[in-house]
Structure formats: structure tokens, C-alpha cells
Design an enzyme around this catalytic site. Structure first.
Site, PDB file in Angstrom:
ATOM      1  N   CYS A 285     -40.466 -52.281 -35.577  1.00  0.00           N
ATOM      2  CA  CYS A 285     -39.366 -52.731 -36.265  1.00  0.00           C
ATOM      3  C   CYS A 285     -39.478 -54.402 -36.498  1.00  0.00           C
ATOM      4  CB  CYS A 285     -37.904 -52.592 -35.913  1.00  0.00           C
ATOM      5  SG  CYS A 285     -37.698 -51.028 -35.651  1.00  0.00           S
TER       6      CYS A 285
ATOM      7  N   ARG B   8     -36.993 -44.016 -39.420  1.00  0.00           N
ATOM      8  CA  ARG B   8     -37.255 -45.222 -40.520  1.00  0.00           C
ATOM      9  C   ARG B   8     -37.111 -44.500 -41.898  1.00  0.00           C
ATOM     10  NH1 ARG B   8     -39.513 -49.084 -37.383  1.00  0.00           N
ATOM     11  NH2 ARG B   8     -40.206 -48.244 -35.607  1.00  0.00           N
TER      12      ARG B   8
HETATM   13  C1  BEZ Z   1     -40.306 -49.833 -32.352  1.00  0.00           C
HETATM   14  O1  BEZ Z   1     -41.367 -50.451 -31.827  1.00  0.00           O
HETATM   15  O2  BEZ Z   1     -39.895 -50.544 -33.503  1.00  0.00           O
HETATM   16  C2  BEZ Z   1     -40.144 -48.658 -31.971  1.00  0.00           C
HETATM   17  C3  BEZ Z   1     -40.967 -47.737 -31.414  1.00  0.00           C
HETATM   18  C4  BEZ Z   1     -40.366 -46.687 -30.891  1.00  0.00           C
HETATM   19  C5  BEZ Z   1     -39.001 -46.233 -30.916  1.00  0.00           C
HETATM   20  C6  BEZ Z   1     -38.017 -47.246 -31.352  1.00  0.00           C
HETATM   21  C7  BEZ Z   1     -38.613 -48.472 -31.893  1.00  0.00           C
END
Ligand code: BEZ
Length: 235
Positions: A51, A134
Site C-alpha cells: 500500500c 485493491r
Molecule cells: C501490503 O503490503 O500492502 C499488504 C500486504 C498483504 C496484506 C495487506 C497489505
């Protein structure tokens, strides 16, 4: 108490309405964005690496999207203070792929109750019960959903592709054409399929230099890059 069940919005539907608190104050969606394109997107959680890479990339491209009359609105099921702290951390501490001092100035919705995420089908329990996937909704100036794209938690989005989608949608509207696979401004566009035998015959017999027919139902024409960009991009 029974849980309210929302059906997922679809392409061509009016964007579901909501009021929300964001890092830029309250918004009334989509009314506040009338006349603009808007990309409403969700991310799983603040203070997570994928993110963070996405927010830095999207914020760095914000002016490019704005110039194509498009505003950005983010959402996660975190609270406002988490959002504020995360965006401050990004600006003050994170340097990534040449991006640093990145200020996220587009609104980030707090949605702890998951009200908005549920309305927009951003919660996918098979992937996570507590985090939005997402999701990307491209909404036109009349508030109609024109594109929906979903990515799982582990996969960062390609923001060049989202920009390509935005420009292709506007090109289709402005020039009454469709855009073929992998289209980019400057590539040939597809003219509407012939709707009668007469038009099909005309197309196949046409000597027009800028039109190429692969068969009666599949004709393209030239549309140069400047013509597209001059219509769509604000200088
Ligand atoms: C992230 O790195 O944004 C992420 C990865 C796995 C689950 C939720 C967020």
C-alpha cells in the site's frame, strides 16, 4: 441483527452515494465530483508495504490524472488518525524508487464500519474478512461507473495502466470509437461495427486512406496522438 447485504455495483450503474470523513474533510460522493472523472480505490491497510508503494506512486502521478480532469479518492477500513499518521510517515520518512517527500493531498476515506467498502463490493471474505481488496472504480463526470478492476492483497497495481484506462475511456467518448488491445494514444482506433449490409459493403469497398478494414466488422482508423491529447489533457 441481520447484516445488510449490498449487491456489487456494476459497470454502467450509478456510483452508490455515501457521505464520509476523509483526510481532506467530509465528502459527499459522488455529488462533490460532478463534472470530473474520479478514481475511487481501496487499499487493504495503512502502514503496509504494498500500500505504501502504491500511495507514493499514485500521489506522484496525481497532477497527471488531474490534468485529464480526474480526481483521486482512496479508502481503507482504518480510522482517520491512522490515515493521518501513515501519510505523515510517508512524507517524512519514506524514500522509494526515487520518490521522497511525497505528500498525499487527495482524500483518504476512513471506513472503520466498512459501510462504503461493503457498498462498493470492496470486501471479499475469501481474501480477507477485515481488509478491503485493491478495488478500482473509474467513474465518469455524470457519476456512472465505467470501469471496475480488482487486485488481491499481495499485488500492487499498475498506475500507468489506470492512466491508460482513463485516457481510453475519454477517447471513446470524445471520438465515438473503441480502443483495441494494448491501445495507447497515437495507435489506430476501432470504428463502430457496420450495422447494415450496405455499410458493411461500403466499408469493404472504401478507398479511404486513414481507414483499414481487416474484415467488414473490424475496421480501424488513424487518430493521431496530438488530436487525442489536445482534447483530453488540460495544459
Ligand atoms: C501490503 O503490503 O500492502 C499488504 C500486504 C498483504 C496484506 C495487506 C497489505
Amino acid at each position: 441483527m441481520e447484516k445488510e447485504v449490498f449487491s456489487m455495483p456494476r459497470i454502467g450503474d450509478k456510483a452508490p452515494e455515501f457521505k464520509a470523513i476523509t483526510t481532506q474533510g467530509e465528502i459527499n460522493f459522488p455529488a462533490d465530483y460532478s463534472g470530473s472523472w474520479v478514481i475511487l480505490f481501496s487499499h487493504p491497510a495503512d502502514f503496509t508495504p504494498v500500500c505504501t508503494s502504491e500511495f507514493m506512486t499514485f500521489a506522484s502521478m496525481e497532477k497527471q490524472f488531474n490534468a485529464a480532469n480526474c480526481k483521486l479518492v482512496g479508502l481503507s477500513v482504518d480510522g482517520l488518525y491512522s490515515h493521518i499518521a501513515w501519510l505523515r510517515t510517508i512524507k517524512e520518512k519514506i524514500e522509494y524508487k526515487g520518490m521522497k517527500d511525497v505528500e498525499v493531498t487527495f482524500p483518504l476515506i476512513e471506513d472503520i464500519t466498512m459501510e462504503v467498502a461493503s457498498k462498493y463490493g470492496m470486501m471479499m471474505p475469501g481474501e480477507s474478512n477485515t481488509k478491503a481488496v485493491r478495488a478500482v472504480f473509474v467513474i465518469d463526470p455524470k457519476g456512472i461507473i465505467r470501469t471496475i478492476i480488482y487486485y488481491p492483497l499481495s499485488l500492487g497495481r499498475n498506475f500507468d495502466e489506470l492512466y491508460r484506462v482513463l485516457i481510453a475511456l475519454q477517447t471513446a467518448d470524445v471520438f465515438s470509437v473503441a480502443t483495441p488491445a494494448d491501445w495507447r494514444p497515437g495507435d489506430d482506433v476501432i470504428v463502430p461495427t457496420a450495422g447494415s449490409c450496405g455499410v458493411a459493403k461500403e466499408r469493404m469497398e472504401s478507398k479511404a486512406e486513414d481507414v483499414k478494414c481487416y474484415d467488414w466488422f473490424f475496421c480501424t482508423k488513424k487518430l493521431d496522438k496530438d488530436t487525442v491529447l489536445n482534447k483530453i489533457i488540460k495544459k
